[in-house]
Structures are given as C-alpha cells and as structure tokens.
Design a protein around this motif. Structure first.
Motif, PDB file in Angstrom:
ATOM      1  N   TYR A  29       0.825  -1.203   0.000  1.00  0.00           N
ATOM      2  CA  TYR A  29       0.000   0.000   0.000  1.00  0.00           C
ATOM      3  C   TYR A  29       0.866   1.264   0.000  1.00  0.00           C
ATOM      4  O   TYR A  29       2.078   1.203   0.243  1.00  0.00           O
ATOM      5  N   ASP A  30       0.242   2.397  -0.213  1.00  0.00           N
ATOM      6  CA  ASP A  30       0.894   3.682   0.030  1.00  0.00           C
ATOM      7  C   ASP A  30       0.678   3.991   1.516  1.00  0.00           C
ATOM      8  O   ASP A  30      -0.316   4.614   1.899  1.00  0.00           O
ATOM      9  N   TYR A  31       1.597   3.533   2.319  1.00  0.00           N
ATOM     10  CA  TYR A  31       1.420   3.597   3.774  1.00  0.00           C
ATOM     11  C   TYR A  31       1.395   5.026   4.299  1.00  0.00           C
ATOM     12  O   TYR A  31       0.680   5.335   5.254  1.00  0.00           O
ATOM     13  N   HIS A  32       2.178   5.886   3.682  1.00  0.00           N
ATOM     14  CA  HIS A  32       2.201   7.285   4.109  1.00  0.00           C
ATOM     15  C   HIS A  32       0.829   7.925   3.878  1.00  0.00           C
ATOM     16  O   HIS A  32       0.307   8.631   4.758  1.00  0.00           O
ATOM     17  N   LEU A  33       0.249   7.673   2.722  1.00  0.00           N
ATOM     18  CA  LEU A  33      -1.075   8.216   2.409  1.00  0.00           C
ATOM     19  C   LEU A  33      -2.118   7.711   3.404  1.00  0.00           C
ATOM     20  O   LEU A  33      -2.916   8.491   3.937  1.00  0.00           O
ATOM     21  N   ILE A  34      -2.108   6.408   3.651  1.00  0.00           N
ATOM     22  CA  ILE A  34      -3.088   5.812   4.571  1.00  0.00           C
ATOM     23  C   ILE A  34      -2.958   6.413   5.965  1.00  0.00           C
ATOM     24  O   ILE A  34      -3.948   6.779   6.604  1.00  0.00           O
ATOM     25  N   LYS A  35      -1.725   6.510   6.438  1.00  0.00           N
ATOM     26  CA  LYS A  35      -1.496   7.038   7.788  1.00  0.00           C
ATOM     27  C   LYS A  35      -1.930   8.496   7.886  1.00  0.00           C
ATOM     28  O   LYS A  35      -2.549   8.905   8.889  1.00  0.00           O
ATOM     29  N   THR A  36      -1.627   9.268   6.867  1.00  0.00           N
ATOM     30  CA  THR A  36      -2.002  10.682   6.872  1.00  0.00           C
ATOM     31  C   THR A  36      -3.509  10.848   6.941  1.00  0.00           C
ATOM     32  O   THR A  36      -4.026  11.678   7.717  1.00  0.00           O
ATOM     33  N   ILE A  37      -4.217  10.062   6.145  1.00  0.00           N
ATOM     34  CA  ILE A  37      -5.688  10.138   6.159  1.00  0.00           C
ATOM     35  C   ILE A  37      -6.242   9.616   7.482  1.00  0.00           C
ATOM     36  O   ILE A  37      -7.101  10.245   8.115  1.00  0.00           O
ATOM     37  N   SER A  38      -5.757   8.450   7.916  1.00  0.00           N
ATOM     38  CA  SER A  38      -6.263   7.829   9.143  1.00  0.00           C
ATOM     39  C   SER A  38      -6.101   8.738  10.363  1.00  0.00           C
ATOM     40  O   SER A  38      -6.967   8.773  11.242  1.00  0.00           O
ATOM     41  N   ASN A  39      -4.984   9.456  10.403  1.00  0.00           N
ATOM     42  CA  ASN A  39      -4.710  10.334  11.541  1.00  0.00           C
ATOM     43  C   ASN A  39      -5.441  11.670  11.455  1.00  0.00           C
ATOM     44  O   ASN A  39      -5.382  12.476  12.382  1.00  0.00           O
ATOM     45  N   SER A  40      -6.120  11.904  10.321  1.00  0.00           N
ATOM     46  CA  SER A  40      -6.802  13.184  10.118  1.00  0.00           C
ATOM     47  C   SER A  40      -8.304  13.110  10.366  1.00  0.00           C
ATOM     48  O   SER A  40      -8.955  14.148  10.480  1.00  0.00           O
ATOM     49  N   VAL A  41      -8.833  11.889  10.418  1.00  0.00           N
ATOM     50  CA  VAL A  41     -10.279  11.731  10.600  1.00  0.00           C
ATOM     51  C   VAL A  41     -10.572  10.750  11.728  1.00  0.00           C
ATOM     52  O   VAL A  41      -9.699   9.979  12.144  1.00  0.00           O
ATOM     53  N   GLY A  42     -11.812  10.777  12.196  1.00  0.00           N
ATOM     54  CA  GLY A  42     -12.203   9.887  13.285  1.00  0.00           C
ATOM     55  C   GLY A  42     -13.030   8.697  12.844  1.00  0.00           C
ATOM     56  O   GLY A  42     -13.370   7.839  13.662  1.00  0.00           O
ATOM     57  N   ILE A  43     -13.391   8.649  11.551  1.00  0.00           N
ATOM     58  CA  ILE A  43     -14.183   7.530  11.033  1.00  0.00           C
ATOM     59  C   ILE A  43     -13.252   6.452  10.473  1.00  0.00           C
ATOM     60  O   ILE A  43     -12.088   6.716  10.195  1.00  0.00           O
ATOM     61  N   PRO A  44     -13.744   5.227  10.324  1.00  0.00           N
ATOM     62  CA  PRO A  44     -12.904   4.152   9.803  1.00  0.00           C
ATOM     63  C   PRO A  44     -12.349   4.458   8.411  1.00  0.00           C
ATOM     64  O   PRO A  44     -13.063   4.993   7.553  1.00  0.00           O
ATOM     65  N   VAL A  45     -11.093   4.106   8.220  1.00  0.00           N
ATOM     66  CA  VAL A  45     -10.426   4.256   6.924  1.00  0.00           C
ATOM     67  C   VAL A  45     -10.045   2.873   6.416  1.00  0.00           C
ATOM     68  O   VAL A  45      -9.372   2.108   7.118  1.00  0.00           O
ATOM     69  N   VAL A  46     -10.498   2.552   5.217  1.00  0.00           N
ATOM     70  CA  VAL A  46     -10.174   1.276   4.587  1.00  0.00           C
ATOM     71  C   VAL A  46      -9.058   1.515   3.574  1.00  0.00           C
ATOM     72  O   VAL A  46      -9.202   2.342   2.673  1.00  0.00           O
ATOM     73  N   ALA A  47      -7.956   0.794   3.726  1.00  0.00           N
ATOM     74  CA  ALA A  47      -6.814   0.932   2.819  1.00  0.00           C
ATOM     75  C   ALA A  47      -7.026   0.082   1.575  1.00  0.00           C
ATOM     76  O   ALA A  47      -7.413  -1.082   1.667  1.00  0.00           O
ATOM     77  N   ALA A  48      -6.759   0.663   0.403  1.00  0.00           N
ATOM     78  CA  ALA A  48      -6.867  -0.089  -0.852  1.00  0.00           C
ATOM     79  C   ALA A  48      -5.758   0.350  -1.802  1.00  0.00           C
ATOM     80  O   ALA A  48      -5.248   1.465  -1.713  1.00  0.00           O
ATOM     81  N   GLY A  49      -5.411  -0.555  -2.713  1.00  0.00           N
ATOM     82  CA  GLY A  49      -4.426  -0.233  -3.734  1.00  0.00           C
ATOM     83  C   GLY A  49      -3.037  -0.754  -3.407  1.00  0.00           C
ATOM     84  O   GLY A  49      -2.277  -0.083  -2.725  1.00  0.00           O
ATOM     85  N   GLY A  50      -2.727  -1.980  -3.879  1.00  0.00           N
ATOM     86  CA  GLY A  50      -1.344  -2.435  -3.812  1.00  0.00           C
ATOM     87  C   GLY A  50      -1.037  -3.651  -2.978  1.00  0.00           C
ATOM     88  O   GLY A  50       0.106  -4.117  -2.963  1.00  0.00           O
ATOM     89  N   ALA A  51      -2.008  -4.204  -2.252  1.00  0.00           N
ATOM     90  CA  ALA A  51      -1.700  -5.337  -1.373  1.00  0.00           C
ATOM     91  C   ALA A  51      -1.294  -6.571  -2.172  1.00  0.00           C
ATOM     92  O   ALA A  51      -1.921  -6.923  -3.158  1.00  0.00           O
ATOM     93  N   GLY A  52      -0.218  -7.211  -1.718  1.00  0.00           N
ATOM     94  CA  GLY A  52       0.241  -8.437  -2.353  1.00  0.00           C
ATOM     95  C   GLY A  52       0.549  -9.536  -1.360  1.00  0.00           C
ATOM     96  O   GLY A  52       0.960 -10.630  -1.735  1.00  0.00           O
ATOM     97  N   SER A  53       0.345  -9.237  -0.066  1.00  0.00           N
ATOM     98  CA  SER A  53       0.612 -10.233   0.973  1.00  0.00           C
ATOM     99  C   SER A  53      -0.159  -9.875   2.234  1.00  0.00           C
ATOM    100  O   SER A  53      -0.605  -8.730   2.396  1.00  0.00           O
ATOM    101  N   ILE A  54      -0.281 -10.845   3.122  1.00  0.00           N
ATOM    102  CA  ILE A  54      -0.944 -10.584   4.406  1.00  0.00           C
ATOM    103  C   ILE A  54      -0.125  -9.580   5.221  1.00  0.00           C
ATOM    104  O   ILE A  54      -0.679  -8.776   5.967  1.00  0.00           O
TER     105      ILE A  54
END
Length: 256
Positions: free
Chosen positions: A185-210
C-alpha cells in the motif's frame, strides 16, 4: 495485542457484467463471472465484499440493478457497492436489492450535498466515500474521479475531513499508482488520512501479501484493508485463482 481482527475485504471490479482487474486503473483484465466469485467467497467465509462498477460514471449511467440483485441474493456476507451512485433515489434502490453499504466517489465531489443527504436518510454507517488518489510529478497527492480519468485539484486530507464532516461513515482510500501492482500500500497516504479523521479508513491499492495488510493496520492505522489482485491472482504469471486467507492464518498474523 489487538482486540479484534480488522476486516479484510476483497474488492471486485465490474465491467459489462463481468469481473475485471486493473493495474494503475488501466488495462482491465477479465477475471470471470461475478456470481461464481461470490459463491467462492461465501465458502471462504469472507468478512465483507465490495463491488465497484468501473465504467458507470464514465458512461453516465445508473447501476445494473438486475445484476446487483443477483449478486446480493447469492452473497452471504456484508456487501457494499459503488458505481453510478448519483442520487438518493439510486442509493435507495441499491439498498433495496440487498446491498448493505453504498460507496460514492465521483458524485461525492461533484455534489457533496449528496453525502449529507444520504447519511441523514440512510445513516452514516451505510455511506462510504471512496477517494482515489494519485501523485503528480512533484510527489503531491491529488484526488481523482471518474474512474481515475479526471483531476479534481482536491487535497485528499482536506477532502477526507470534508466527507467526515458531511456524515460519511467510512472512507475507502485507494492509491492509484499502487493499484494491481501487489507491491504494498501507500502507507504514508493511509497514515495521513487515518490520523486526520475519526471515522474508519479502509486501505486499498497495492496489497500483495498478508504482511501488507498487517502493516497498513499496525503502522498506518487503517481500520480495515481491501484488495483486488491479491484475492484473484496466483503466482508470478498472475493466473486467475480466487482465494482468501484462512481465518486462523489471519488471526496469527494480526496477533489477536
């Protein structure tokens, strides 16, 4: 120790009544029949299933309600749908065929009041706003709509805050540059969004392993993880094989 396993959600792309998978939102590859995929995922006891019609907005048309009805009647797990969601009436019809949650992307940007109206009528937990994000040449993130074809000029963090304020119950954040690449994933993007809002954030785009799932949750604070290629391709030649990790494997990897 985590209290509970985060949701692990297959995202299936619909095009002309078939299932496809893209790379960086381009070159859709045919995967198979949606109903067959649903039946397989039923057997795998999947947490949740998401369908996105990738051409509905481009073609300026409504969802294929007949196909959605068939999918929902076969689906034993919670189901979300996005694509061609342009009005409260369309949302009502999608929910009436048996879909639990509706994902809004293009129309959310063009008509943000739809988020507000829909969340007030159907409840925030029913409304997902999907945000497609791509970097420009200077590494700056920008929100895209219309299946990644149209720049908006919106900053994803500002837009995420806005959709939360308007009543969205969940955000699906999709890194277009990582889509289908299975490199993480784009971990920086996910973290930035997740830390900016209080609602659940679902990460998408790029997963290739658990391990990519675990990193998105533990390091980037995603509430749930979604993937496409990981669940439909097998091996370096990307042979089509629909799979889902065993519950015990996920339990061990997430350490809960």
């Amino acid at each position: 120790m985590m209290r509970s396993k985060p949701r692990v959600i297959p995202v299936l792309l619909l095009k002309n009544a078939g299932l496809y998978k893209t790379e960086k939102f381009k070159n859709p590859k045919y995967i198979g029949d949606p109903i067959n995929a649903v039946k397989i995922f039923n057997d795998k006891e999947v947490d949740e299933l998401a369908f996105l019609d990738i051409t509905a907005s481009q073609e300026n048309r409504e969802p294929n309600f007949e196909m959605l009805r068939d999918i929902a009647s076969e689906c034993f797990m919670p189901l979300s749908y996005g694509g061609g969601i342009r009005s409260v009436d369309i949302i009502r019809e999608v929910l009436n065929v048996g879909v639990e949650k509706v994902s809004i992307n293009t129309e959310a940007v063009r008509n943000p009041d739809l988020i507000t109206q829909a969340s007030q009528i159907f409840g925030s937990s029913t409304i997902i706003v999907s945000i497609d994000v791509k970097k420009n040449l200077f590494g700056k993130y920008q929100v895209y709509i219309n299946d990644g074809q149209e720049k908006t000029g919106l900053n994803p963090v500002d837009w995420a805050k806005e959709v939360e304020k308007r009543g969205a119950g969940e955000i699906l954040i999709n890194a277009m540059d990582n889509d289908g690449m299975m490199q993480g994933y784009d971990y920086h993007l996910i973290k930035t969004i997740s830390n900016s809002v209080g609602i659940p954030v679902v990460a998408a785009g790029g997963a290739g392993s658990i391990q990519h799932f675990v990193k998105a949750v533990k390091d980037s604070h995603a509430s749930a993880v979604a993937a496409g290629a990981f669940f439909v391709f097998q091996g370096k030649h990307k042979a089509v094989l629909i799979t889902y990790p065993d519950y015990e494997v996920l339990k061990k990897e997430f350490n809960y």
